[in-house]
Design a protein around this motif. Structure first.
Motif, PDB file in Angstrom:
ATOM      1  N   GLN A  87       0.839  -1.208   0.000  1.00  0.00           N
ATOM      2  CA  GLN A  87       0.000   0.000   0.000  1.00  0.00           C
ATOM      3  C   GLN A  87       0.870   1.253   0.000  1.00  0.00           C
ATOM      4  O   GLN A  87       0.605   2.213  -0.739  1.00  0.00           O
ATOM      5  N   ALA A  88       1.931   1.272   0.822  1.00  0.00           N
ATOM      6  CA  ALA A  88       2.822   2.439   0.882  1.00  0.00           C
ATOM      7  C   ALA A  88       3.546   2.630  -0.440  1.00  0.00           C
ATOM      8  O   ALA A  88       3.725   3.769  -0.903  1.00  0.00           O
ATOM      9  N   PHE A  89       3.960   1.551  -1.070  1.00  0.00           N
ATOM     10  CA  PHE A  89       4.648   1.627  -2.363  1.00  0.00           C
ATOM     11  C   PHE A  89       3.744   2.291  -3.404  1.00  0.00           C
ATOM     12  O   PHE A  89       4.156   3.228  -4.107  1.00  0.00           O
ATOM     13  N   GLN A  90       2.528   1.812  -3.530  1.00  0.00           N
ATOM     14  CA  GLN A  90       1.611   2.328  -4.545  1.00  0.00           C
ATOM     15  C   GLN A  90       1.241   3.784  -4.274  1.00  0.00           C
ATOM     16  O   GLN A  90       1.197   4.612  -5.199  1.00  0.00           O
ATOM     17  N   ALA A  91       1.001   4.127  -2.994  1.00  0.00           N
ATOM     18  CA  ALA A  91       0.639   5.507  -2.649  1.00  0.00           C
ATOM     19  C   ALA A  91       1.805   6.461  -2.909  1.00  0.00           C
ATOM     20  O   ALA A  91       1.615   7.564  -3.436  1.00  0.00           O
ATOM     21  N   MET A  92       3.022   6.024  -2.561  1.00  0.00           N
ATOM     22  CA  MET A  92       4.192   6.870  -2.782  1.00  0.00           C
ATOM     23  C   MET A  92       4.446   7.060  -4.272  1.00  0.00           C
ATOM     24  O   MET A  92       4.793   8.167  -4.713  1.00  0.00           O
ATOM     25  N   GLU A  93       4.268   6.021  -5.028  1.00  0.00           N
ATOM     26  CA  GLU A  93       4.461   6.102  -6.473  1.00  0.00           C
ATOM     27  C   GLU A  93       3.534   7.156  -7.078  1.00  0.00           C
ATOM     28  O   GLU A  93       3.949   7.947  -7.935  1.00  0.00           O
ATOM     29  N   ARG A  94       2.284   7.198  -6.608  1.00  0.00           N
ATOM     30  CA  ARG A  94       1.316   8.185  -7.125  1.00  0.00           C
ATOM     31  C   ARG A  94       1.692   9.600  -6.682  1.00  0.00           C
ATOM     32  O   ARG A  94       1.639  10.540  -7.486  1.00  0.00           O
ATOM     33  N   ARG A  95       2.063   9.748  -5.403  1.00  0.00           N
ATOM     34  CA  ARG A  95       2.402  11.083  -4.887  1.00  0.00           C
ATOM     35  C   ARG A  95       3.606  11.672  -5.613  1.00  0.00           C
ATOM     36  O   ARG A  95       3.602  12.847  -5.989  1.00  0.00           O
ATOM     37  N   VAL A  96       4.625  10.866  -5.797  1.00  0.00           N
ATOM     38  CA  VAL A  96       5.838  11.350  -6.447  1.00  0.00           C
ATOM     39  C   VAL A  96       5.564  11.719  -7.904  1.00  0.00           C
ATOM     40  O   VAL A  96       6.078  12.716  -8.415  1.00  0.00           O
ATOM     41  N   ALA A  97       4.736  10.928  -8.573  1.00  0.00           N
ATOM     42  CA  ALA A  97       4.415  11.218  -9.971  1.00  0.00           C
ATOM     43  C   ALA A  97       3.702  12.558 -10.110  1.00  0.00           C
ATOM     44  O   ALA A  97       3.907  13.287 -11.087  1.00  0.00           O
ATOM     45  N   VAL A  98       2.882  12.898  -9.126  1.00  0.00           N
ATOM     46  CA  VAL A  98       2.179  14.184  -9.155  1.00  0.00           C
ATOM     47  C   VAL A  98       3.122  15.331  -8.786  1.00  0.00           C
ATOM     48  O   VAL A  98       3.129  16.388  -9.440  1.00  0.00           O
ATOM     49  N   ALA A  99       3.937  15.126  -7.727  1.00  0.00           N
ATOM     50  CA  ALA A  99       4.806  16.201  -7.233  1.00  0.00           C
ATOM     51  C   ALA A  99       5.975  16.476  -8.166  1.00  0.00           C
ATOM     52  O   ALA A  99       6.371  17.630  -8.357  1.00  0.00           O
ATOM     53  N   ARG A 100       6.554  15.415  -8.766  1.00  0.00           N
ATOM     54  CA  ARG A 100       7.719  15.582  -9.638  1.00  0.00           C
ATOM     55  C   ARG A 100       7.554  14.749 -10.902  1.00  0.00           C
ATOM     56  O   ARG A 100       8.237  13.726 -11.078  1.00  0.00           O
ATOM     57  N   PRO A 101       6.659  15.165 -11.785  1.00  0.00           N
ATOM     58  CA  PRO A 101       6.463  14.380 -13.017  1.00  0.00           C
ATOM     59  C   PRO A 101       7.701  14.346 -13.904  1.00  0.00           C
ATOM     60  O   PRO A 101       7.815  13.475 -14.768  1.00  0.00           O
ATOM     61  N   ASP A 102       8.638  15.301 -13.699  1.00  0.00           N
ATOM     62  CA  ASP A 102       9.851  15.359 -14.511  1.00  0.00           C
ATOM     63  C   ASP A 102      10.952  14.437 -14.009  1.00  0.00           C
ATOM     64  O   ASP A 102      11.944  14.204 -14.702  1.00  0.00           O
ATOM     65  N   ALA A 103      10.807  13.896 -12.806  1.00  0.00           N
ATOM     66  CA  ALA A 103      11.882  13.130 -12.179  1.00  0.00           C
ATOM     67  C   ALA A 103      11.902  11.692 -12.697  1.00  0.00           C
ATOM     68  O   ALA A 103      10.861  11.040 -12.837  1.00  0.00           O
ATOM     69  N   HIS A 104      13.115  11.200 -12.955  1.00  0.00           N
ATOM     70  CA  HIS A 104      13.283   9.789 -13.293  1.00  0.00           C
ATOM     71  C   HIS A 104      13.406   9.002 -11.993  1.00  0.00           C
ATOM     72  O   HIS A 104      14.269   9.283 -11.157  1.00  0.00           O
ATOM     73  N   ILE A 105      12.529   8.021 -11.804  1.00  0.00           N
ATOM     74  CA  ILE A 105      12.515   7.231 -10.582  1.00  0.00           C
ATOM     75  C   ILE A 105      13.265   5.922 -10.834  1.00  0.00           C
ATOM     76  O   ILE A 105      12.857   5.099 -11.675  1.00  0.00           O
ATOM     77  N   ALA A 106      14.381   5.745 -10.111  1.00  0.00           N
ATOM     78  CA  ALA A 106      15.167   4.523 -10.264  1.00  0.00           C
ATOM     79  C   ALA A 106      14.489   3.343  -9.588  1.00  0.00           C
ATOM     80  O   ALA A 106      14.718   2.188  -9.958  1.00  0.00           O
ATOM     81  N   GLY A 107      13.663   3.622  -8.580  1.00  0.00           N
ATOM     82  CA  GLY A 107      12.966   2.585  -7.836  1.00  0.00           C
ATOM     83  C   GLY A 107      12.676   3.082  -6.430  1.00  0.00           C
ATOM     84  O   GLY A 107      12.720   4.291  -6.150  1.00  0.00           O
ATOM     85  N   PHE A 108      12.397   2.136  -5.556  1.00  0.00           N
ATOM     86  CA  PHE A 108      12.109   2.471  -4.160  1.00  0.00           C
ATOM     87  C   PHE A 108      12.952   1.569  -3.262  1.00  0.00           C
ATOM     88  O   PHE A 108      13.009   0.349  -3.480  1.00  0.00           O
TER      89      PHE A 108
END
Length: 338
Positions: free
Chosen positions: A193-214
């Motif tokens: 649940q934390a993984f999925q929620a964080m993934e959504r929050r980060v995508a909204v806050a920093r759509p320009d950021a490349h996410i290597a993972g968690f």
């Protein structure tokens, strides 16, 4: 006064009256500072720092000119002179300390070089930074870079709870600003649940950021929050910093510095010189920290920045210092490459 062995340096403060011969006083100071007359006072003064503070602006301008031509420091305010002279004494004390040669440390330079050579300028991801620290023997808790919720949950199941989850991106330096940290996750469902929620929050806050993972890892026991950092100064080269960490480093600025690489005695002095050193020694019932692992962290960070000129800045904040046998653990790290 000059011949008194208890006097280390001399400050001449002049507050002239209407009949004061300012130029004559300045010239006399210049004579004493030299060796023209060779009296005992002059010989003593030649070995002692001398500064002046002639107060009076335009009224003392001629005297100030005479002093400056003779190379005698002049300060508009006595307070400025006192601060400068206190700095002189601090430098003298440092020079009198025993020379402490750096000792060879067991490190894996090749592993660190592999990570640093392939990374672009700017900040490393946390995963990359942890690999570098691990190669240099820093106390890094086991972690895993995950790309799916199931992968994170599987690692947590294998290694035990509670765990923390953290976003890994070279474009996101301050994870808290994008809600990129989740703490105290106690089962697989919470991790997913934390993984999925964080993934959504980060995508909204920093759509320009490349996410290597968690990154998922076990929660670290609480302890004294410290900071061990380093930067590359244009004049002095690699410099190591130590002090009180967490948010308190910005609030109190209780830190010390030393040139890198450094030896054990220098690292121990860095710890003793911060005001928070008493906390580490068990102040008022606080748990006493294991100091030797802290010394080792300082030494190894000093060796790391000395070995790799590409490292422009490095901050371990916080480094959690605990009683024996836990020692200390790296809770967060940032490394910026030139």
């Amino acid at each position: 006064v000059l011949a008194d062995p208890a006097v280390d340096q001399v400050l001449v403060i002049l507050t002239p009256q209407s009949m004061t011969d300012i130029a004559a006083i300045a010239e006399r100071i210049c004579q004493l500072a030299g060796s023209e007359e060779g009296p005992k006072a002059s010989q003593a003064l030649a070995r002692k720092p001398l500064a002046c503070s002639f107060m009076g602006a335009e009224d003392v301008a001629e005297g100030v000119r005479i002093l400056q031509q003779a190379g005698i420091p002049h300060y508009i305010l006595p307070e400025w002179a006192c601060r400068a002279m206190a700095g002189v004494q601090q430098i003298l004390r440092v020079r009198q300390e025993a020379i402490d040669q750096p000792r060879p440390l067991a490190v894996d330079r090749q592993a660190a070089r592999h990570v640093l050579a392939s990374a672009p300028a700017g900040y490393l991801t946390e995963d990359e930074a942890l690999q570098v620290l691990l190669a240099y023997g820093l106390p890094v808790p086991p972690w895993h870079l995950c790309r799916t919720p199931d992968e994170a949950a599987a690692w947590a199941e294998a290694h035990g709870y509670p765990v923390t989850l953290r976003v890994a991106s070279r474009h996101i330096v301050h994870k808290s600003e994008v809600h990129g940290v989740a703490l105290d996750l106690r089962d697989a469902a919470e991790v997913r649940q934390a993984f999925q929620a964080m993934e959504r929050r980060v995508a909204v806050a920093r759509p320009d950021a490349h996410i290597a993972g968690f990154i998922v890892r076990r929660m670290i026991p609480s302890g004294h929050e410290l900071i061990v950092g380093a930067k590359r100064d244009a004049v002095f080269g690699p410099v190591v910093m130590f002090g009180l960490g967490g948010v308190l480093v910005e609030l109190f600025g209780d830190v010390t510095f030393a040139l890198a690489p450094l030896g054990p005695a220098a690292a121990q002095r860095m710890i003793r010189r911060v005001r928070a050193a008493r906390l580490l020694e068990g102040f008022r019932g606080q748990p006493r920290a294991d100091l030797e692992p802290i010394v080792q962290c300082i030494l190894r960070i000093g060796q790391l920045v000395a070995d790799f000129p590409r490292i422009a800045e490095l901050d371990i904040n916080p480094l959690l210092a605990c009683p024996p046998p836990i020692g200390c653990q790296v809770a967060d790290v940032r490394i910026r490459l030139a």
